[in-house]
Scaffold this motif. Structure first.
Motif, mmCIF file in Angstrom:
data_model
loop_
_atom_site.group_PDB
_atom_site.id
_atom_site.type_symbol
_atom_site.label_atom_id
_atom_site.label_comp_id
_atom_site.label_asym_id
_atom_site.label_seq_id
_atom_site.Cartn_x
_atom_site.Cartn_y
_atom_site.Cartn_z
ATOM 1 N N PRO A 1 0.976 -1.227 -0.182
ATOM 2 C CA PRO A 1 0.034 -0.035 -0.136
ATOM 3 C C PRO A 1 1.026 1.275 0.159
ATOM 4 C CG PRO A 1 -0.642 -1.650 1.543
ATOM 5 C CD PRO A 1 0.587 -1.903 1.053
ATOM 6 N N SER A 2 0.370 2.356 -0.505
ATOM 7 C CA SER A 2 1.234 3.371 -0.769
ATOM 8 C C SER A 2 1.650 4.285 0.668
ATOM 9 C CB SER A 2 0.133 4.461 -1.219
ATOM 10 O OG SER A 2 -0.843 4.776 -0.933
ATOM 11 N N PHE A 3 0.773 3.940 1.886
ATOM 12 C CA PHE A 3 1.409 4.309 3.014
ATOM 13 C C PHE A 3 2.508 3.681 3.521
ATOM 14 C CE2 PHE A 3 -1.498 0.930 4.529
ATOM 15 C CZ PHE A 3 -0.636 0.522 5.634
ATOM 16 N N VAL A 4 2.613 2.557 3.411
ATOM 17 C CA VAL A 4 3.715 1.561 3.481
ATOM 18 C C VAL A 4 5.015 2.159 2.665
ATOM 19 C CG1 VAL A 4 4.671 -0.728 3.338
ATOM 20 C CG2 VAL A 4 2.479 -0.445 4.382
ATOM 21 N N VAL A 5 4.862 2.341 1.494
ATOM 22 C CA VAL A 5 5.787 2.741 0.496
ATOM 23 C C VAL A 5 6.428 4.155 1.199
ATOM 24 C CG1 VAL A 5 6.433 3.524 -1.796
ATOM 25 C CG2 VAL A 5 5.367 1.530 -1.534
ATOM 26 N N ALA A 6 5.267 5.035 1.554
ATOM 27 C CA ALA A 6 5.800 6.407 1.824
ATOM 28 C C ALA A 6 6.524 6.392 3.002
ATOM 29 C CB ALA A 6 4.582 7.191 1.940
ATOM 30 N N TYR A 7 6.149 5.602 3.873
ATOM 31 C CA TYR A 7 6.973 5.180 5.195
ATOM 32 C C TYR A 7 8.247 4.654 5.349
ATOM 33 C CZ TYR A 7 8.173 3.366 9.606
ATOM 34 O OH TYR A 7 8.807 3.076 10.950
ATOM 35 N N LEU A 8 8.402 3.629 4.490
ATOM 36 C CA LEU A 8 9.650 3.135 4.200
ATOM 37 C C LEU A 8 10.606 3.949 3.416
ATOM 38 C CD1 LEU A 8 8.620 -0.663 3.477
ATOM 39 C CD2 LEU A 8 9.882 0.151 5.265
ATOM 40 N N ASP A 9 10.217 4.681 2.491
ATOM 41 C CA ASP A 9 10.922 5.527 1.740
ATOM 42 C C ASP A 9 11.667 6.529 2.782
ATOM 43 O OD1 ASP A 9 11.106 5.040 -0.943
ATOM 44 O OD2 ASP A 9 9.143 5.983 -1.309
ATOM 45 N N LEU A 10 10.958 7.114 3.675
ATOM 46 C CA LEU A 10 11.433 8.091 4.684
ATOM 47 C C LEU A 10 12.205 7.487 5.358
ATOM 48 C CD1 LEU A 10 11.331 10.797 5.962
ATOM 49 C CD2 LEU A 10 9.256 9.980 7.477
ATOM 50 N N MET A 11 12.103 6.299 6.275
ATOM 51 C CA MET A 11 12.623 5.632 7.079
ATOM 52 C C MET A 11 14.268 5.172 6.541
ATOM 53 S SD MET A 11 10.979 6.171 9.784
ATOM 54 C CE MET A 11 11.961 5.177 10.976
ATOM 55 N N LEU A 12 14.038 4.517 5.395
ATOM 56 C CA LEU A 12 15.329 3.784 4.484
ATOM 57 C C LEU A 12 16.226 5.285 4.145
ATOM 58 C CD1 LEU A 12 13.717 1.335 2.058
ATOM 59 C CD2 LEU A 12 14.980 0.906 4.341
#
Length: 250
Positions: free
Chosen positions: A228-239
């Motif tokens: 889901p896009s919320f997961v991708v956005a979160y991981l983009d930030l954390m990574l």
């Protein structure tokens, strides 16, 4: 759809029951939709879940506080609202997710089993809160999103609260009708060991919610087609934070 990510120190959530006009006015359509769903996936359970109808972020004594208000509805109502294209824009699905991270800095996400409502999707252990997350039975009772993080983690992976350390604060992803409240749950084990342990747990339960875990260490591991896009956005930030840490001054 715009995705916004906020960091907060505290989430304060309350339970305020009310009637949902969408569920009342479209009951016949909702019931027909549910009948089709359970014909395909008979293990779906029509319990009571909590949806959000108000939120705000404020500053309080130097801390950022997200305040949320939740009301109960049937799971069939929630799925119809989702599958009909979120026709009531005043409501959101606000949920807590355990961002499971290993000792060697790998994020571990679960692939949802075929019998679930989100079959094939890959995301962190999470779930729309339910009445079990309400601490009390009166209007204004507290909704325990922090407790929901650990409950969902244990239910989906077998990893207990004693086996992880939850980091302070939350990263909240506002993604249209979804509000993902992400809390890092750090394991002292490496990713390979966690995956092996969770695989054994999943094999022991024919009705497990997950099929397997997937590790994400870098951006190339992201799979937007099933995440889901919320997961991708979160991981983009954390990574990006992990791979480009802020250097100390001087």
């Amino acid at each position: 759809m715009n995705v916004r990510v906020e960091t907060v120190d505290i989430i304060e959530s309350t339970y305020v029951p009310r009637e949902w006009a969408f569920a009342v006015e479209r009951k016949a359509e909702i019931d027909a939709h549910w009948a089709k769903l359970i014909a395909q996936k008979p293990l779906l359970y029509d319990g009571r879940v909590l949806l959000l109808d108000h939120f705000e972020i404020t500053e309080r004594r130097g801390q950022r506080v997200l305040t949320t208000r939740h009301f109960p509805t049937n799971y069939r109502d929630f799925l119809a609202w989702r599958d009909f294209g979120f026709p009531d824009p005043t409501v959101r699905n606000c949920f807590a997710a355990a961002a499971l991270a290993s000792r060697d800095d790998v994020f571990l996400l679960g692939e949802m089993a075929p019998h679930t409502a989100n079959a094939g999707k890959i995301y962190f252990p999470a779930g729309t809160p339910d009445l079990g997350d309400v601490l009390g039975d009166q209007a204004g009772a507290r909704v325990d999103l922090a407790g929901s993080v650990l409950r969902e983690l244990t239910e989906e992976t077998g990893i207990t609260a004693e086996q992880v350390q939850c980091e302070a604060g939350w990263t909240v992803v506002f993604d249209g009708p979804r509000v993902g409240c992400m809390k890092i749950a750090r394991s002292p084990l490496d990713a390979a060991t966690i995956i092996a342990q969770v695989d054994a747990f999943l094999r022991s339960d024919a009705q497990a919610e997950l099929v397997r875990l997937h590790g994400v260490r870098r951006a190339s591991n992201l799979r937007p087609e099933v995440m889901p896009s919320f997961v991708v956005a979160y991981l983009d930030l954390m990574l990006s934070r992990m791979n480009d840490p802020v250097q100390p001054a001087g």
